[in-house]
Design an enzyme around this catalytic site. Sequence first.
Site, PDB file in Angstrom:
ATOM      1  N   HIS A 152       0.925  -1.388  -0.079  1.00 58.65           N
ATOM      2  CA  HIS A 152       0.022  -0.088   0.066  1.00 58.65           C
ATOM      3  C   HIS A 152       0.946   1.118   0.023  1.00 58.65           C
ATOM      4  O   HIS A 152       0.397   2.379  -0.300  1.00 58.65           O
ATOM      5  CB  HIS A 152      -0.937   0.033   1.226  1.00 58.65           C
ATOM      6  CG  HIS A 152      -2.087  -0.882   1.159  1.00 58.65           C
ATOM      7  ND1 HIS A 152      -2.866  -1.347   0.390  1.00 58.65           N
ATOM      8  CD2 HIS A 152      -2.411  -1.953   2.231  1.00 58.65           C
ATOM      9  CE1 HIS A 152      -3.659  -2.191   0.532  1.00 58.65           C
ATOM     10  NE2 HIS A 152      -3.239  -2.889   1.660  1.00 58.65           N
ATOM     11  N   ASP A 189      -3.385 -11.161  -1.242  1.00 58.27           N
ATOM     12  CA  ASP A 189      -3.488 -10.379   0.012  1.00 58.27           C
ATOM     13  C   ASP A 189      -5.062 -10.224  -0.355  1.00 58.27           C
ATOM     14  O   ASP A 189      -5.587  -9.663  -1.403  1.00 58.27           O
ATOM     15  CB  ASP A 189      -2.647  -9.227   0.053  1.00 58.27           C
ATOM     16  CG  ASP A 189      -3.057  -8.460   1.312  1.00 58.27           C
ATOM     17  OD1 ASP A 189      -2.142  -8.826   2.337  1.00 58.27           O
ATOM     18  OD2 ASP A 189      -4.098  -8.068   1.640  1.00 58.27           O
ATOM     19  N   HIS A 191      -6.508  -7.285   0.609  1.00 60.05           N
ATOM     20  CA  HIS A 191      -6.612  -5.762   0.136  1.00 60.05           C
ATOM     21  C   HIS A 191      -5.706  -5.551  -1.180  1.00 60.05           C
ATOM     22  O   HIS A 191      -4.837  -6.173  -1.410  1.00 60.05           O
ATOM     23  CB  HIS A 191      -5.827  -5.098   1.085  1.00 60.05           C
ATOM     24  CG  HIS A 191      -6.346  -4.994   2.655  1.00 60.05           C
ATOM     25  ND1 HIS A 191      -6.026  -5.942   3.213  1.00 60.05           N
ATOM     26  CD2 HIS A 191      -7.402  -4.329   3.178  1.00 60.05           C
ATOM     27  CE1 HIS A 191      -6.464  -5.781   4.708  1.00 60.05           C
ATOM     28  NE2 HIS A 191      -7.420  -4.876   4.631  1.00 60.05           N
ATOM     29  N   ASP A 278      -4.743 -12.533   4.828  1.00 57.97           N
ATOM     30  CA  ASP A 278      -5.900 -11.972   5.479  1.00 57.97           C
ATOM     31  C   ASP A 278      -7.187 -11.939   4.706  1.00 57.97           C
ATOM     32  O   ASP A 278      -8.256 -11.737   4.925  1.00 57.97           O
ATOM     33  CB  ASP A 278      -5.649 -10.327   5.682  1.00 57.97           C
ATOM     34  CG  ASP A 278      -5.089  -9.484   4.499  1.00 57.97           C
ATOM     35  OD1 ASP A 278      -5.088 -10.259   3.309  1.00 57.97           O
ATOM     36  OD2 ASP A 278      -4.748  -8.427   4.485  1.00 57.97           O
TER      37      ASP A 278
HETATM   38 ZN   LIG Z   1      -4.124  -7.056   3.177  1.00 55.42          ZN
END
Ligand SMILES: [Zn+2]
Length: 396
Positions: A152, A189, A191, A278
């Site tokens: 990120h 992931d 995200h 996650d």
């Molecule tokens: Zn994540």
Amino acid sequence: MADALPGRENLSLNTDVQSAGSIFVYSDELAWFDFGSDHYFKPERASKTYELCNRYGLMNHEWMKILNPERIDESVLASSHDAEYLECLKSAGRGEVSLELLERGLGTPDNPILPGIFDWSLSVTGGTVEAMNRILQGKALTAFNTLGGFHHARKSNAEGFCYINDIVVAINEALRQYPDIKIIYLDIDAHHGNGVQEAFYDDPRVLFICMHETGRTLYPWSGNETETGDGAGKGFTVNIPLEPGTDDEVFSYAFDEIVPPLIEAFSPDLIVAELGADTLISDPLTHLKLTNNGYSRAIKKVIKLCPRILALGGGGYDLYRTARCWTLAWGALNNLEPVDEFAGLVGGMMFGPELEVGSLFDHPYSSGGEVKARAVSEAKRVVEYLKKEVFPVHRI
Ligand SMILES: [Zn+2]
């Protein structure tokens, strides 16, 4: 595979990890860096993974090396982050607080100002880049840095628990050394890997493939299937958003339809894989419902198609289950089956929920009802969209 790497004749001949070598990036000191007791991000997952790998007979093989990361030279970061941001991060690392830092995402609940954060980030990035260099030099076929994977972090600001984007830095280093190299960045992931997408959005040398929970329900609120790249990079960004409640079956369907055909068509020299855990049903931050069965199945398929992999940790906020995922991943990267060396020992060392001693695999789980129906129909819609809009770019 493409014939891009100088001297890569040697690389392409030996794709057997147990003779070509593997690297586990690890440091106790870095694993115990503390983001604060109320912060979800716990680098100690790396230490739990290291323990579990030892326990399951996945460490100490002659072809494996433990790499203790060293601070990266700051000049290497210039390709990936702007100078003003790095100065801000440096002052955050001294514990200084200011409005200017806040404008750069430093000093938020997600990215607190932590004494030592600059040095810690430099060391983690050093581990990722050194692992990349050793793979490029043919000193290892694969590497795993469970401390890294900060997908990120943006060019000029911190966000989503990420300060320096070690992934972007490592890929830029590879592109600098071998301008014609073909890299797939694969992100599983929960995200969306927004920082990496942004860095290579118009670059056809990096095929970005990202499976994640839809941006309608989860940070960073991006990663729609319609984001497919720009300019020369059109068709080289592939987003596979998934509905809340997506289980192993739906995940595997979307993965199988899109990812293997793209890997085969693009024929990468290496894959950089962000293996965030996650997506699991037990994760406290996301709404996907995978088990580690679906997770490890996908990783094994990728390894079969391209065993030259730089793997990174990323997210994972159920610490014990994240460590189990990464242990399974390290086993797969090394073509080893985990065996619990403590199973059956009364009073043996226990790790996590004791009922599950002896196996790393989760119980199977399947979503149902409307949640499942919606996850299936959305996955089908996204798959059809990508087959129509992106596959032709790759002559599929
Ligand atoms: Zn994540």
